[in-house]
Design a protein around this motif. Structure first.
Motif, PDB file in Angstrom:
ATOM      1  N   GLN A 322     -54.104 -11.303  10.170  1.00 57.67           N
ATOM      2  CA  GLN A 322     -53.837 -10.948   8.777  1.00 57.67           C
ATOM      3  C   GLN A 322     -54.647 -11.822   7.827  1.00 57.67           C
ATOM      4  O   GLN A 322     -55.170 -11.346   6.815  1.00 57.67           O
ATOM      5  CB  GLN A 322     -52.336 -11.094   8.486  1.00 57.67           C
ATOM      6  CG  GLN A 322     -51.483 -10.015   9.134  1.00 57.67           C
ATOM      7  CD  GLN A 322     -49.998 -10.247   8.932  1.00 57.67           C
ATOM      8  OE1 GLN A 322     -49.558 -11.398   8.827  1.00 57.67           O
ATOM      9  NE2 GLN A 322     -49.222  -9.166   8.882  1.00 57.67           N
ATOM     10  N   LEU A 356     -52.637  -3.690  11.143  1.00 59.35           N
ATOM     11  CA  LEU A 356     -51.958  -4.987  11.238  1.00 59.35           C
ATOM     12  C   LEU A 356     -50.548  -4.914  10.654  1.00 59.35           C
ATOM     13  O   LEU A 356     -49.602  -5.495  11.203  1.00 59.35           O
ATOM     14  CB  LEU A 356     -52.772  -6.056  10.506  1.00 59.35           C
ATOM     15  CG  LEU A 356     -54.036  -6.544  11.231  1.00 59.35           C
ATOM     16  CD1 LEU A 356     -54.833  -7.473  10.328  1.00 59.35           C
ATOM     17  CD2 LEU A 356     -53.646  -7.268  12.515  1.00 59.35           C
ATOM     18  N   LEU A 391     -54.657  -6.332  18.772  1.00 56.71           N
ATOM     19  CA  LEU A 391     -55.106  -7.463  17.939  1.00 56.71           C
ATOM     20  C   LEU A 391     -56.491  -7.937  18.361  1.00 56.71           C
ATOM     21  O   LEU A 391     -57.325  -8.283  17.506  1.00 56.71           O
ATOM     22  CB  LEU A 391     -54.091  -8.602  18.027  1.00 56.71           C
ATOM     23  CG  LEU A 391     -52.742  -8.354  17.314  1.00 56.71           C
ATOM     24  CD1 LEU A 391     -51.733  -9.430  17.689  1.00 56.71           C
ATOM     25  CD2 LEU A 391     -52.947  -8.317  15.799  1.00 56.71           C
TER      26      LEU A 391
END
Length: 576
Positions: A322, A356, A391
């Motif tokens: 993030q 995300l 991710l």
């Protein structure tokens, strides 16, 4: 006449000798047939009939025996006497000369002997068969009686191992014993034909009962011991895991256990109906269902530790991604104010940021279920494994986007430096041409020069836009560089051709008065030079005529020019 008589005598002698030889042959065959008949007589059919007669045969077996007695009577009272009579008659007839009749009688008695031999052999074989069947049936009585005793002992001693099947098995055994009594009675009475039919069915039924006694106990044990113990263990395990706050998603373990218990009861009824093959199929299905419940519970137990271990790592991974996404969006927003982003970098970065947010949302939900002790560990572990993959992919895409835009500022600086160099080169080429003090410039050269100049001007305009499209700028740089290189070559050609043309016109002055062609070429070349500005054509025109008047003069003057200039001679095609 005497010759004919001699011939007749010789013929008669030959015929006589032939008859004697044939008579002797007949006698030998009679002896052979007599020997064969005596060997048949020697067979103790009477004794064998007596032995079989002691078996107290009845029914079809008695009918067969009586038929054999009839055959024996036919052999001894009819066939043997007829054979003796015909053989004796054949010996008597062999003294005569009726050869055709002898042959016919010989064939007749030979057929009778052979048929009688076949009948004797058949009677003997059938008597032996009756004895063997009687022997086999009596042995079968003993074997089956021993078998039934063993089966009865097994059912009595291990009736607990057969469960609800015991009644059906005992009924089967009773039916077999009834059939066995029938077989025993038929055997004792000697009715072996009917006994054989009963024996075949009796053996099949006995084997079936034997197979049932072998296969039912392990199936019954699974249904009454193994499976119930496993289900009891599963219930206890489920209670313990539930107390420890384990959950199993949409799997209702207790309902599955109840369903299996119902299947067990139904399969006991299948065993009661003596259908072990069907019961085996259901047992295998039950065993598989139980294993699946064990696997389901073990999966949750195995998932708990890695889930708890991964929580902190996943949280840090999400936070890092993030943060990277925030930095990337800010950088793209800043760059977007100065540059045109042609590859949807900003849209892609926003999509990654949305992914995300989705990943973080699932993670927060999983944390809440763990905190509230309502989590299904295997589901959360699957989420974590997928989150790690996602991710990693997101961070890779973020890095690729940063890499693709990181050099925009450097590219801009390099482009501005190159633009400045282009502008300098254009001015340099222009001054180089102006310094020649030529009467004029070829229009083709001017056109190309202005094209390159406009391209450089357009590049400068594009570079001064609020948002610079560096991809378009890069393409322009490549095009301008190529065109500028071509313009430089054209400039060199213009310089070289104009300077050489001017020198050769001056050199040609020495031949104008003595050579009319030189004067004419000089006039034409001067016009091309002074008025049409076609310096290459002017050079070619004067160079050609000078080489005619003074061979090698053009090359000498050209070499000297490039030597003074300090450059190599460019490749150029001219007339010699």
């Amino acid at each position: 006449m005497i010759g004919v008589l001699i011939g007749i005598v010789i013929l008669a002698i030959v015929i006589y000798v032939g008859v004697l030889i044939y008579q002797q042959r007949i006698r030998r065959q009679v002896v052979a047939l007599t020997t064969k008949k005596e060997s048949m007589v020697a067979i103790p059919l009477k004794d064998e009939l007596a032995l079989v007669g002691q078996l107290s045969l009845t029914g079809q077996s008695l009918e067969r025996y009586q038929s054999l007695q009839t055959d024996y009577a036919d052999i001894t009272t009819n066939r043997f006497p007829r054979i003796d009579e015909q053989l004796n008659q054949l010996l008597a007839d062999a003294r005569g000369v009726n050869v055709l009749q002898l042959k016919k009688n010989l064939d007749k008695v030979t057929l009778l002997v052979n048929q009688t031999d076949e009948l004797v052999q058949s009677v003997q074989e059938k008597l032996a068969s009756l004895q063997e069947v009687d022997k086999q049936h009596r042995e079968a009585v003993q074997q089956l009686e021993h078998k039934y005793q063993d089966l009865r002992k097994t059912l009595l001693a291990k009736n607990f191992a057969f469960g609800p099947s015991i009644d059906g098995l005992e009924e089967r055994l009773g039916q077999l014993e009834g059939n066995f009594d029938t077989f025993t009675q038929l055997t004792q009475e000697g009715d072996h034909e009917r006994a054989a039919d009963v024996l075949s069915q009796l053996q099949d039924d006995t084997k079936q009962l034997d197979d049932l006694i072998d296969t039912i106990p392990p199936l019954y044990k699974d249904l009454t011991v193994v499976f119930p113990d496993q289900l009891k263990e599963l219930k206890a395990g489920y209670q313990q895991l539930s107390a420890e706050h384990f959950h199993f998603g949409d799997q209702d373990i207790l309902a599955q256990v109840t369903a299996i218990e119902q299947h067990i009861q139904e399969n006991l009824a299948t065993l009661s109906d003596l259908r072990p093959a069907d019961a085996q199929v259901v047992n295998e299905r039950i065993a598989k269902q139980i294993d699946q419940i064990y696997d389901l519970m073990q999966t949750e137990i195995d998932a708990k530790q890695p889930v708890e271990k991964n929580l902190d790592g996943i949280a840090k991974f999400i936070a890092h991604a993030q943060n990277q996404s925030h930095m990337l969006l800010n950088e793209l927003d800043r760059l977007g104010q100065n540059y045109t982003l042609d590859h949807h970098e900003l849209e892609t970065a926003r999509e990654l940021n949305e992914q995300l947010r989705h990943i973080d949302g699932i993670y927060q939900q999983d944390v809440q279920t763990l905190t509230g002790k309502t989590a299904t560990y295997s589901q959360i572990l699957a989420h974590q494994q997928q989150q790690e993959k996602d991710l990693e992919q997101i961070e890779k895409q973020q890095a690729d986007i940063l890499k693709s835009v990181a050099g925009l500022a450097d590219e801009e600086r390099q482009a501005r430096d190159t633009l400045q160099q282009f502008d300098f080169d254009l001015h340099s080429l222009r001054r180089q041409v102006e310094n020649l003090n030529l009467p004029g410039i070829p229009q083709s050269y001017l056109d190309y020069f202005f094209v390159v100049r406009d391209e450089v001007a357009q590049l400068a305009t594009d570079m001064d836009q609020p948002q610079i499209d560096m991809e378009r700028i890069t393409k322009q740089l490549l095009i301008i560089q190529t065109d500028l290189d071509t313009l430089r070559e054209k400039t060199e050609d213009l310089v070289d051709s104009s300077q050489l043309a001017e020198q050769l016109l001056q050199y040609a002055n020495r031949y104008q008065t003595s050579h009319a062609n030189v004067a004419e070429a000089s006039q034409k070349a001067s016009d091309l030079f002074e008025h049409q500005y076609q310096y290459a054509q002017a050079l070619e025109t004067i160079a050609t005529v000078l080489d005619e008047v003074e061979p090698g003069s053009y090359k000498r003057l050209e070499d000297a020019y490039y030597q003074r200039k300090g450059t190599d001679k460019p490749h150029r095609t001219t007339k010699d």
